[in-house]
Design a protein around this motif. Structure first.
Motif: not given
Lengths: 332, 332, 332, 332, 332, 332
Positions: C24-25, C27-28, C31-32, C34, C36, C93
């Motif tokens: 989930h993380t 994927e989020i 989509r965002e 991000l 880093p 990440y």
């Protein structure tokens, strides 16, 4: 159980075995011309099974003046409470003062043994217990120890002197020595079978040379119907007799058609281990108990004067006068 | 200590006190015509002070054939390790097989007593310990128990039979009975002083009727320089003898000018309490120890055959052949 | 020990074995938009022996971008302190976030096994320990478990897959099954001797049918110089392998001239029992250890982000920023 | 739960994961031309919940000859007693002897996990338990561990592979990493809400940056009715999740009108802590359990031959012949 | 510390606070015309720090006849041994007999407090301890309790009356009430800063509404250099103050450039917890100790007459005459 | 029991006994012009008997504005549960904020004493308990301590001030001092009898010089029917008062015809010893309890603001808003 004929030993009657200060006391009283009627009460320091009272009765009947004595006691083999008066003697003090040491000592030692035996018997659910501890006490008390064990509920004992006191026959299987001397368990068991009278049960000791299950089957095949029991006495070095070992020997004997052969267990048996065997379903037919009974601590008894010439007396810490105990019976 | 003359009892020699299976074994061996040279080793189940070996030697010297025997042992009173061989007998098996029970029993019971005595002596920092436990054992072993206590290091004992075995004089003060019969501690102490030989020490028991400090001062005033000691034996019902009580009696005797009067303590004494008295500075001059010694558990001994006609043997769990022990001395 | 070639499994690479919230993380974050640079530190919840790092290294070298990564770690087999940082990853990440579960799991499980093995080795005074626990873990980890045991110091293991990973040969004696199928230990041992290559040591299992001492002598007589060892594996139902049993087998083998035969002990072995054997002088030549190693609890590892795009961060309870640890070496 | 399709791994079928002595045994038997019908019984060393039997059945159905086999077993998920026979295989020995290691290992590891899960479920009074321990085991067993947890009664698990085996969907909230990367819990929770499918429950982790009560109110205000739960995972460094904390979060959510938001608790949860939460009235709506299940010790299984070609056999310590167990069902 | 001016209370002087039997005794003695010179010794039942002697001195200097008195004592704040004489009064009995209750009570209560304080100070390695326990004792003794804590080594106390007695200023931070009333920690801290005199240190209590680390940073940013300390007082419901919390607050303050802000810890502090903080390296700058000091059990004192008109006397259990103690100093 | 007239002390009203930070808080609030209506709840940290509420009520009725206050409380002497709200104050904060320290302190100290007293009374089976502990607390609280003991169920107390508060008469026997001064227990008892009013019971202390039984008989013979009781207070140095001592004194008094003389026991009495006396049948007629009550730890109380100007508030760890407790009664 028939009451045995106890005969006081000469060393007891002469005061040799007494604390010397009782000899001093007797001498002082004689020189002072004092011989009051005195009532002595004797009680145990903890609860247990009373034993030794018959031997004490034999001693008192020998030394107290027949026409001036009154002795009350609990019966041999009775349960007694902590600090319950178990014996009360009223007689001229000079006739019995010298024997306080012996009276307390007989009751202490015998009650210790009988109480330990009773603890085993109480948890054994009817499975017979035989006293095997003669080898752990001085031979001067081997017989009286075994007698006490039988008073406590044992079905038998291993020493001839104990069996004689208790009016029974000694119980014996065979020692490791016989097997070691003859070199093989089957050979030794056959020799035993050849020479022992028919009414001596054939009990073979099966842990000397081979695994217990293998040896059990070998002696069962050798003696067939004449084999009464096998005895398991596995040493601690091999883990002792375990619940599983008993079950396995039983299963293997049964599988081979020897269901009539019984299993007798010895070696470090105490109430805790008896409980463990029985709660885990080990099919034991008899237990031999040694040091748990023979090495039991004596139950110390205290003897106190409570009346002198009819006056209530007591030392500090005790209550003057007769201590009522309706359970006492007059024995002299 | 002089070695006493132990004389084997008839019941031992006849095998009456033995486990009956040894009688069976002897009969089988005789019928089979077997009498091999056999070496038996005897060892204790826990460490301690060996006692009873002199009595065992007396028995063996009576039964073994003089020209065909070899016996090695640790000396009476020695420390022995757990499972250390303490006795090794080589002789025709029929000559001694019947006595395994007695040999093990003598060593077990006597070593148990001697070991307990030693535990008291070791913590007492030189303060003498007197064995007071005759009243807790059967009179048939009262003497041998007290003898064992002295082997363990006690300075004396209360029974005449024990003192006779140990070649010393019994130690005695006065019992509560004498004081109760005479009605007052000072009266009883004066009577004792009047009638006892001058070399019997005047030791007055001071807890019978009055507070110990009050009574100590009363008897000290009555006997003056002739008073040797007071004995404190306060019963548990009054809290027993405490460190503070001993200190206070000492202080009050000293304040009144009776510094020469010594204080002897008895009643439930064991090594732990001896340590507590001494570590807290209680000025005790002697201890009487009863049940801690007399009620000590026997140290069980095991007897194993290790050679038969020169062949190493052993049952499962033991190692065949002689077990070396350079500490053994030949005794027969 | 040679470093094995670890190959990441497909189910790990695809995220199948991961906690789903990492999927989930990822994927989020995608989509965002991000991704880093993030620094993750991994540390154990208790001290022990680090194991699994080589497998982790193989995984990371596969997934991290070669030109934008920095990985520092303690070496395989090192002792690590409680909460000491053992691994530090700096990379985008998204390249590694999905593998936190696998990384922590590999280190936890392997370090648990290696640490238990080390505990056995540390008390064994140089006597070899062989890992026997493959039968207590799922076969999917039998090999890595045995590998970890060898990292922890074991001399060998019983599974082929474990030996393959560790670059050694599997250790084997014979199972009870072979003896039960062939009906006799000597028959089975002779068959083993007949068919196995000469460089496979002849180790006979001697507790199946007969007493261990008897069987040890039988197989020694049957194979003579070719017999390498006997294995004692006495079941708990018979008291397990005891110190005394080992001593007695040694003594009886030596008495019979088989000093070259070694004694290998298995069955419920753990550090406490190893210490007991060695402190009591049992002449053991090798130990087989099963469940103590295979069933060891994992040493849980925690993974924390400590820097994000160069900023120190941390959740409550942790300190933001890099945790210095000079013991770390760069591995990627 | 639907029975999953277990497929035996190649390394198991080839014997790679087996103890090598089974490979030796098979080779010896083949060379000796022996392949008897043999009955093997498998039983656990302690009581628990049986798991792994379906995977074992898949293995046996692959290797046993279809026309000459009989397999009886307890069903997956059943309670089993200590030493109760859980599996009995009768077939030609060569067909399955090599798999004893794998069979015992599968049952041991899976039953250990299932039993630990059941212990949590039994005390949870119906509150759902989710298995969170994938991160503590090697990824090769992460799935089967989570499957076993669900067999033991868990309502779900966090790994995709475990959920796949159990025929369910993985459970996930959000990791601390997501929040640390996005810098604020509300920001991260909004992003989760934005990108996750509508049927994924919105569960916000509220202990990362701020006090749990403050953060709970912030995320509840941000998501309103769409917020399903908050998860409390307070680290040990801050005292862990306490009974009072749960009560306070509940009270503050209710005061602010967010009664629909549920509270999910994780972090060092075990049966003892579940009991403490429930007995003290903490309003928990779900527990995440990690290491208590994943790190559970395997329940070791023993496999014994009890019949060979119709003859009862057994090694010492076990009883020859079939052990009756009416609870077994025929599975092959 | 300056010696305070203790003024005996009227209720003490009148005998109102005394055990009534001392009033009876005085009346009997007066009616009998008896007023002997009597020496009373006072000693504690356990070791500790003596406190209260200055208050006792003030009482005795008021009631004893100036020309016929001699009082020896250990100084305030000295360590005293168990049962060591701490006070010896020689004077006409009627002048002081009524005050035995008050003398013993003052010494008992104050020494109990001082001893508990000393136990904290001894393990604190120089870190200051402030007495915070006024809220646990009756206000009539709040001041003397805090005074005793300072005699025991505390650096300060929270009550004005205690500080007045000890000649110092009371220590105060801010209560939770202020923050709750003002609705925010920063708002309250700013108000405190605005209204308090400059020499009152700014210590902000940071656990009321938000996580301690967040709040610490907020107040540090608000007050900057003027902030002296933060106080951590986390309630048990949130796990209390932990070692890790202190470390983290320190680390986060330092990271943000607030190294000058000190950390003060309170809440259930006792010597054991102080040791745990310090042994685990928690950077604590001060401890507030409440109930461990304020709720300490009194150290009971016993008062005994040891001489009456020059004659040594004592009750049973004590030794007559003066008990030498060279540490005593004459105070009256 | 009649409710006493408590009068708040000047040092309390002025805030001298308060934690200084309450003074600071009041000043800040005044300067900020804040005086909200605030509700404070006060609850104990452990269960017990509530005491001190009457004194608190007296304080609040003095300081709260009559027309703007509401106070609810549990009644004096009630059992209260752990953390149960025992007091709720609603009033302008400035009117009572300064008294939080005093309110908590009064309740803590008094409830501690009352609870300990109740523990004694509960096991005493109706035998009266008298509070004897004035000598172990500071005289400033001797009276309130004894009052609390009577609230807890004691039948009386020894201090005049305690008896005055409780509206009863103080209980007294005679101190050792009287006997030591007069040199003999009988002489002192006769003097007591001569000079005390007829309604003061004659209770003689019998352990000072002689054995307790001897002294009991002496004073009984001296006073005859006028003797009410003997008090046993044997010091620890003499083993303390034992069950057997009480029984023996009773028996000897009865034997001598003094059945009317009662036995009062003191010295280290606590609930455990009371139970031991009663379970073992010691015929005690009254107990004097000292340090168990007087040295009891305070039961710490916590005061929390739960509403400010009608808004629910609470610090972290507590729940905002009023805590319902139907057991509270309105007292102001």
């Amino acid at each position: 159980m028939r009451v045995p004929e106890f005969v006081p030993a000469e060393a007891v009657l002469s005061g040799q075995t007494a604390d010397v200060y009782f000899a001093h006391t007797l001498e002082i009283l004689r020189r002072e011309g004092l011989n009051p009627m005195a009532t002595m009460e004797v009680f145990p320091g903890r609860s247990g099974i009373l034993c030794g009272m018959e031997e004490v009765r034999a001693l008192l009947s020998r030394v107290l003046p027949e026409d001036n004595r009154e002795v009350w006691a609990l019966p041999e083999g009775e349960a007694m409470g902590r600090r319950e008066v178990a014996l009360r003697i009223t007689a001229p003090y000079q006739s019995y003062g010298l024997y306080e040491t012996a009276i307390a000592g007989i009751l202490a030692h015998c009650s210790g043994w009988a109480t330990a035996a009773r603890q085993c018997v109480e948890v054994a659910r009817g499975i017979p217990i035989v006293s095997f501890g003669a080898r752990h006490v001085h031979p001067s008390v081997a017989g009286i120890m075994d007698y006490s064990a039988i008073v406590g509920g044992c079905a038998g004992c291993s020493s001839s002197s104990g069996a004689a006191l208790a009016g029974t026959r000694p119980s014996g299987t065979m020692p490791h020595a016989l097997i070691l001397l003859m070199g093989d368990t089957v050979v030794a068991t056959r020799a035993f079978d050849r020479h022992m009278p028919p009414d001596t049960p054939r009990i073979s000791l099966v842990d000397t040379f081979k695994d217990e299950t293998e040896e059990s089957l070998r002696v069962a095949e050798a003696l067939g119907d004449r084999l009464n029991s096998v005895r398991l006495d596995t040493p601690a070095e091999r883990g002792g007799v375990t619940v599983d070992l008993v079950k396995e020997v039983r299963a293997r004997l049964d599988l081979a058609g020897f269901s009539h052969v019984r299993i007798f267990v010895s070696g470090g048996i105490d109430p805790e281990r008896i409980v463990r065997f029985l709660e885990n379903g080990a099919p034991v037919d008899g237990f031999g108990v040694g040091s748990y009974i023979s090495d039991a601590r004596p139950i110390d008894f205290t003897a106190d004067l409570h009346e002198v010439d009819g006056r209530p007396v007591a030392k500090r810490g005790r209550t003057p006068g007769i201590t009522p105990n309706p359970r006492l019976k007059r024995i002299l």
